[in-house]
Design a protein around this motif. Structure first.
Motif, PDB file in Angstrom:
ATOM      1  N   THR A   1       0.838  -1.202   0.000  1.00  6.81           N
ATOM      2  CA  THR A   1       0.000   0.000   0.000  1.00  6.81           C
ATOM      3  C   THR A   1       0.874   1.253   0.000  1.00  6.81           C
ATOM      4  N   VAL A   2       1.926   1.250   0.791  1.00  6.56           N
ATOM      5  CA  VAL A   2       2.857   2.382   0.821  1.00  6.56           C
ATOM      6  C   VAL A   2       3.495   2.545  -0.558  1.00  6.56           C
ATOM      7  N   ALA A   3       3.951   1.450  -1.141  1.00  5.83           N
ATOM      8  CA  ALA A   3       4.608   1.497  -2.451  1.00  5.83           C
ATOM      9  C   ALA A   3       3.668   1.997  -3.536  1.00  5.83           C
ATOM     10  N   ASN A   4       2.367   1.758  -3.371  1.00  7.37           N
ATOM     11  CA  ASN A   4       1.408   2.247  -4.361  1.00  7.37           C
ATOM     12  C   ASN A   4       1.465   3.765  -4.497  1.00  7.37           C
ATOM     13  N   GLY A   5       1.878   4.470  -3.457  1.00  8.13           N
ATOM     14  CA  GLY A   5       2.019   5.917  -3.557  1.00  8.13           C
ATOM     15  C   GLY A   5       2.968   6.295  -4.684  1.00  8.13           C
ATOM     16  N   ALA A   6       4.118   5.636  -4.755  1.00  3.77           N
ATOM     17  CA  ALA A   6       5.089   5.902  -5.824  1.00  3.77           C
ATOM     18  C   ALA A   6       4.572   5.391  -7.163  1.00  3.77           C
ATOM     19  N   SER A   7       4.070   4.171  -7.177  1.00  2.08           N
ATOM     20  CA  SER A   7       3.597   3.577  -8.428  1.00  2.08           C
ATOM     21  C   SER A   7       2.469   4.380  -9.053  1.00  2.08           C
ATOM     22  N   ASP A   8       1.492   4.750  -8.247  1.00  2.00           N
ATOM     23  CA  ASP A   8       0.354   5.510  -8.766  1.00  2.00           C
ATOM     24  C   ASP A   8       0.784   6.869  -9.294  1.00  2.00           C
ATOM     25  N   LEU A   9       1.708   7.527  -8.592  1.00  2.00           N
ATOM     26  CA  LEU A   9       2.205   8.829  -9.066  1.00  2.00           C
ATOM     27  C   LEU A   9       2.839   8.688 -10.444  1.00  2.00           C
ATOM     28  N   LEU A  10       3.671   7.680 -10.630  1.00  4.04           N
ATOM     29  CA  LEU A  10       4.359   7.496 -11.909  1.00  4.04           C
ATOM     30  C   LEU A  10       3.380   7.221 -13.039  1.00  4.04           C
ATOM     31  N   VAL A  11       2.356   6.425 -12.789  1.00  4.96           N
ATOM     32  CA  VAL A  11       1.353   6.151 -13.818  1.00  4.96           C
ATOM     33  C   VAL A  11       0.494   7.386 -14.065  1.00  4.96           C
ATOM     34  N   ASP A  12       0.135   8.104 -13.012  1.00  6.14           N
ATOM     35  CA  ASP A  12      -0.646   9.335 -13.185  1.00  6.14           C
ATOM     36  C   ASP A  12       0.086  10.343 -14.061  1.00  6.14           C
ATOM     37  N   VAL A  13       1.385  10.447 -13.883  1.00  5.31           N
ATOM     38  CA  VAL A  13       2.167  11.444 -14.621  1.00  5.31           C
ATOM     39  C   VAL A  13       2.546  10.952 -16.020  1.00  5.31           C
ATOM     40  N   LEU A  14       2.989   9.689 -16.131  1.00  9.89           N
ATOM     41  CA  LEU A  14       3.548   9.187 -17.383  1.00  9.89           C
ATOM     42  C   LEU A  14       2.616   8.284 -18.185  1.00  9.89           C
ATOM     43  N   GLY A  15       1.455   7.960 -17.643  1.00 11.25           N
ATOM     44  CA  GLY A  15       0.551   7.044 -18.338  1.00 11.25           C
ATOM     45  C   GLY A  15       1.153   5.651 -18.407  1.00 11.25           C
TER      46      GLY A  15
END
Length: 158
Positions: A114-128
């Motif tokens: 769940t903590v790691a999802n913070g980084a993963s989601d940000l990267l997908v939100d920004v870079l698709g």
């Protein structure tokens, strides 16, 4: 990837790249080798202060999961800033290949993904789709400067 498009996407999300972080020890922020760029582990910092310092799962309170998620997002954003600084722009960025998220936690804490999802989601939100990546979420007893989270990125260059 298009530098202006990524910066515009950050703006749409209400985000801006922080200044590229400077190393706090003997290492370089980004090392390019062939078609890969390895971004050194980033701990979330704002104005020189660690964001959400401490450990998760500590009986004495510690850091809450939502705070650590926020820290992982910030650390990933700093990783993008370091990458852009090293490359001069996002023009050569093809995508994010792998992310490693370290979580400072008590032994019984088990919500690292769940903590790691913070980084993963940000990267997908920004870079698709270019932000989708392989990932490891790792628990550890402590991190540099007392940080609750650290994020390292591996990017593919075109």
């Amino acid at each position: 990837m298009d530098d202006e498009r990524i910066l515009a996407r950050l703006s749409e999300l209400g985000l801006e790249l922080p200044p590229a972080p400077t190393p706090v020890a003997s290492y370089v922020p980004v090392r390019v080798s062939g078609t890969l760029a390895f971004v050194a582990g980033q701990i979330p910092m704002i104005d020189g202060e660690v964001l959400h310092a401490g450990r998760l799962g500590d009986a004495a309170g510690g850091v809450a999961v939502d705070e650590a998620v926020d820290g992982a997002r910030r650390a990933a954003l700093q990783g993008l800033a370091a990458l852009r600084e090293a490359l001069g722009s996002f023009g050569r960025l093809a995508g994010i290949v792998a992310v490693t998220v370290y979580v400072a936690s008590a032994p019984e804490f088990a919500d690292h993904p769940t903590v790691a999802n913070g980084a993963s989601d940000l990267l997908v939100d920004v870079l698709g789709e270019a932000g989708r990546h392989a990932r490891a979420a790792v628990g550890t007893s402590s991190l540099p400067l007392g940080s609750s989270v650290e994020v390292a990125l591996t990017a593919e260059l075109g």
